[in-house]
Design a protein around this motif. Sequence first.
Motif, short mmCIF file in Angstrom:
data_model
loop_
_atom_site.label_atom_id
_atom_site.label_comp_id
_atom_site.label_asym_id
_atom_site.label_seq_id
_atom_site.Cartn_x
_atom_site.Cartn_y
_atom_site.Cartn_z
N LEU A 165 -23.04 -44.16 -48.80
CA LEU A 165 -22.51 -43.26 -47.78
C LEU A 165 -23.60 -42.74 -46.83
O LEU A 165 -23.39 -42.75 -45.61
CB LEU A 165 -21.74 -42.10 -48.41
N PRO A 166 -24.76 -42.30 -47.33
CA PRO A 166 -25.81 -41.90 -46.38
C PRO A 166 -26.19 -43.01 -45.41
O PRO A 166 -26.46 -42.73 -44.23
CB PRO A 166 -26.98 -41.52 -47.29
N GLN A 167 -26.18 -44.25 -45.87
CA GLN A 167 -26.48 -45.36 -44.97
C GLN A 167 -25.42 -45.48 -43.88
O GLN A 167 -25.73 -45.69 -42.70
CB GLN A 167 -26.57 -46.67 -45.76
N VAL A 168 -24.16 -45.33 -44.27
CA VAL A 168 -23.07 -45.37 -43.28
C VAL A 168 -23.26 -44.25 -42.26
O VAL A 168 -23.15 -44.46 -41.04
CB VAL A 168 -21.71 -45.25 -43.98
N LEU A 169 -23.55 -43.06 -42.74
CA LEU A 169 -23.68 -41.90 -41.84
C LEU A 169 -24.86 -42.07 -40.90
O LEU A 169 -24.76 -41.74 -39.70
CB LEU A 169 -23.82 -40.62 -42.67
N LEU A 170 -25.96 -42.56 -41.39
CA LEU A 170 -27.13 -42.79 -40.52
C LEU A 170 -26.80 -43.78 -39.42
O LEU A 170 -27.17 -43.58 -38.26
CB LEU A 170 -28.33 -43.27 -41.36
N ARG A 171 -26.11 -44.86 -39.77
CA ARG A 171 -25.74 -45.85 -38.76
C ARG A 171 -24.83 -45.26 -37.69
O ARG A 171 -24.86 -45.69 -36.54
CB ARG A 171 -25.04 -47.05 -39.42
N ARG A 172 -24.04 -44.28 -38.07
CA ARG A 172 -23.07 -43.70 -37.15
C ARG A 172 -23.64 -42.51 -36.36
O ARG A 172 -22.92 -41.86 -35.61
CB ARG A 172 -21.81 -43.27 -37.91
N GLY A 173 -24.93 -42.23 -36.53
CA GLY A 173 -25.56 -41.19 -35.75
C GLY A 173 -25.57 -39.81 -36.38
O GLY A 173 -25.91 -38.82 -35.72
#
Length: 396
Positions: A165-173
């Motif tokens: 999830l942190p990886q997803v959030l980082l990708r989304r800004g």
Amino acid sequence: MPSWTVHHISKAPAGLDAPDAWPLHGAQRVTMARELALWGYADLCYPAPYLLADLKAQPYSLRRVLVAVPSDVTDPGADDVVGFAKVTLPLKDNLHFADIELAVHPDHETDGVDEALLDGAERFAAEHGRTSFLTWSDQVGEPDPGPGVVEAPTGSGRIRVDAHLPQVLLRRGYVLEQAERYSVLQLPVEEALLAEHHARAAEKAGPDYRLVSWTDRSPDEWVDQVAVLETRMSTDAPTAGLDLDEAHWDAERIRTWERQLADSRHGYLLTAAEHVPTHTLAAFTVLRYPLDHPWIVYQDDTLVLREHRGLRLGMLVKAENLRRLREVRPGAVRVHTWNAQENSYMLDINVALGFRLAGVPGAWQKRTAAADAEQTAAPAAEQAAEAGSATAGVGA
């Protein structure tokens, strides 16, 4: 990668037996599975009655429940739900802000369900003029420093950012703004320990303060003062870099909250410290509990007004509330609480009372306004880089 259809529920079903209540039962099923997988208990799941009450009472916040089901399911039911999100948009203050809570069934954690739900949640928030989004990632315990781990900008608390999830959030800004400590208190607390802390705190506070307590409804004498405390809670509690303004509370807002709690089958126990010379409340703490699950208790807001700090009022109201909890909820087994990692004063009180660390959630913020774009992009890039080579190739 499977594809998902996201259903938006904005209107409360007529009841939990209504045909259109299936998303609420599905959300309960998903959050229960997720919490069992994370913590080994389902105390933190979203019961369907709670979500129903959330959708019914919306004078101060606009709420929407989103659920994800496989796209090839044409007549979905509760058992088809694989992910859940709840979006809360304040209506009286913080009109730029959206709170997004997210849960995905552990069997589908890396199948893109979170992305589909975030797409729907962010779109709904943007359609209502919101430019600042807040969401959370959970982790069990707190990782040691190292690759794939970053420290919150506050300097307190570490978050593993090479998780899904942190990886997803980082990708989304999204940018990590704060770490919280999730702690659990196993009950009962030794009476001698509570009595000792209570006595020492009362001695420090002195005769200018006395305790008042109640359950479920604030006495008319105090409801305006509770509203003052809740308003100050929105500004006095540590919020790190989160884009939040003061939330104004008044007596009617307190009454609305109390009615919503009752409608969702929850009760509460509140202890406050009255400053006797001014007949005002200087501190308070709230324990909330689901009436149908007697073993669960949540520690909600605790605040000592700045002008009354240094007198151990935080310990005094918390120790008193835990003593009274034995009478109100004799079957209680666990108390759950969350505090900003930088809030060392309140954490010291909790540790002294017996709370122990269970996890460290991360608070992630995304600003979408053009004026903030540059400010957001740089920290997100820095945090991704800081995660190191351990983050390479990790994704949905």
